[in-house]
Design an enzyme around this catalytic site. Structure first.
Site, PDB file in Angstrom:
ATOM      1  CB  SER A 291      -0.149   0.604   3.099  1.00 32.31           C
ATOM      2  OG  SER A 291      -1.200   1.520   3.284  1.00 32.31           O
ATOM      3  CG  ASP A 302      11.231  12.278   1.430  1.00 30.32           C
ATOM      4  OD1 ASP A 302      12.115  11.556   0.926  1.00 30.32           O
ATOM      5  OD2 ASP A 302      10.130  12.505   0.881  1.00 30.32           O
ATOM      6  CE  LYS A 316      -3.434  -0.188   0.020  1.00 30.34           C
ATOM      7  NZ  LYS A 316      -3.589   1.115   0.713  1.00 30.34           N
TER       8      LYS A 316
END
Length: 424
Positions: A291, A302, A316
């Site tokens: 999460s 990224d 998740k």
């Protein structure tokens, strides 16, 4: 009288709800709310009149709501007033229990991650362990809230859980003594001169401020590189995850969410930092990183700010919203999915590390072909060219000796150039 009042209330709600529905939706059919709620009231009355023992309308309605939400996904649930209070405490103070984050996976009560330093952590519980029983009671069909109630209790009391782990020939009983589970989520230290280590065990209200304190202290010691450890971090508050990622980014997207409604769509951008943490960064993750941990790892990966090291994360990728209700209860409802800056959904996929390093214990590394070096011999001579400043502190040395992934992460960190030159 009570039944009549309930039916009247139901129909009052229906009249209010139906007034905003289009004409086509008001026609009777499989999705007709009038017929569905009429059926519900009939079953409610049948149970009240015929069940073997007396039950209250509130018990039945609460049970119906729990069943409805549990059928949506593993993370949507109903919180009674007591459950809701406990949830609020978890994000602010402390609670007594065994210290694990749990979920429903493939129909089984499953450990997401043990919380560092807790009874569950010390007993060796691992991400992926299935909890078959709690105090001899089967967990089959048990909700997360029911499980939490059984696992928590006064400090010093015992609870026995039966777990099954891949590789076990049979389930195993583990008895744990409940303790106060601390909420402090950030721990840090220097591993070697110039190379720091920050461990975030969960994302709480104070996590960002605790991280800033840790970084300020480490940076005073001429930090040349940092390892951010998110292993076995089950997640927590979305705002805390965004804040942690923002500490290491000066610009760019951190995460965005998509829901059915426009007001559930959010974009979180990084802000220019007054203090630039312009040193190489390695983020450690594993299957217990879930999460909010995956939000941080995905954002830093990224944006080419960090090298992600370890094993694939939990996966998740959904956002839950807590919606308080008038009687003090609340609904925890999955309202959106989140996406990393590049548009990846990690739901059921997880974050794939840039460098995969398995979780091995030191004694497993050379089980077949053990290697002994000069430094392993008792009373070996120290290298006169190694200055005292270069030596690892005893506590850090012990930590590194027990943690293969951390040792490898430190090697990777020391090999990285200045962060301004890192591109993947």
């Amino acid at each position: 009288m009570r039944k009549q009042l309930l039916v009247i209330l139901l129909w009052v709600n229906l009249v209010f709800w139906g007034a905003s529905l289009p004409a086509s939706a008001k026609q009777k059919g499989p999705q007709d709310p009038y017929e569905a709620l009429k059926l519900f009231s009939q079953v409610l009355e049948l149970v009240e009149d015929n069940y073997v023992k007396p039950v209250t309308t509130k018990e039945l309605v609460y049970g119906a709501i729990k069943g409805m939400l549990s059928n949506l996904d593993p993370h949507s649930s109903f919180l009674t007033p007591d459950d809701y209070k406990e949830l609020q405490i978890e994000t602010k103070g402390s609670f007594t229990g065994i210290g694990i984050e749990i979920t429903i996976k493939d129909g089984f009560l499953t450990v997401v991650a043990p919380i560092e330093g807790t009874p569950a952590w010390k007993a060796g519980l691992k991400s992926g362990d299935r909890i078959i029983k709690i105090n001899g009671k089967s967990t089959k069909g048990m909700s997360l809230i029911q499980a939490v109630k059984l696992l928590r209790g006064p400090k010093g009391t015992k609870v026995t859980i039966t777990i099954f782990r891949e590789g076990f020939k049979a389930p195993k009983d583990i008895t744990l003594v409940r303790d106060v589970i601390p909420i402090k989520s950030v721990r840090y230290r220097m591993l070697e001169p110039g190379y720091g280590y920050v461990r975030i065990s969960s994302f709480q209200e104070k996590t960002v401020s605790e991280l800033r304190t840790a970084l300020a202290d480490l940076e005073k010691q001429h930090l040349k590189g940092l390892i951010l450890d998110l292993r076995n971090n089950p997640g927590g508050l979305l705002d805390a995850a965004v804040g942690v990622a923002d500490e290491f980014l000066d610009q760019g997207l951190i995460v965005y969410t998509k829901g059915r409604r426009k007001d559930q769509n959010f974009k979180f951008e990084a802000h220019p930092n007054t203090r630039k943490h312009a040193y190489p960064l390695v983020v450690l993750v594993n299957a217990g990183s879930a999460s909010a941990s995956e939000i941080v790892a995905g954002a830093l990966q990224d944006n080419h700010r960090a090298v992600i090291v370890g094993t694939r994360t939990f996966g998740k990728g959904s956002v839950q919203t807590i919606i308080p209700l008038p009687d003090g209860s609340a609904v925890r409802l999955t309202t959106a999915q989140y996406f990393t800056p590049s548009g990846r959904s990690i739901q059921a996929e997880g974050i794939e590390p840039d460098v995969e390093i398995p979780e091995l214990k030191p004694e497993c590394l050379h089980k077949t072909h053990p290697v002994i070096r000069e430094k392993d011999l008792a009373h070996h001579l120290e290298n006169p060219q190694q200055s005292k400043e270069e030596k690892v502190s005893p506590t850090a040395k012990e930590l590194l000796s027990k943690d293969f992934q951390l040792r490898e992460a430190l090697k990777i960190l020391k090999s990285l150039p200045n962060i301004s030159k890192i591109r993947y």
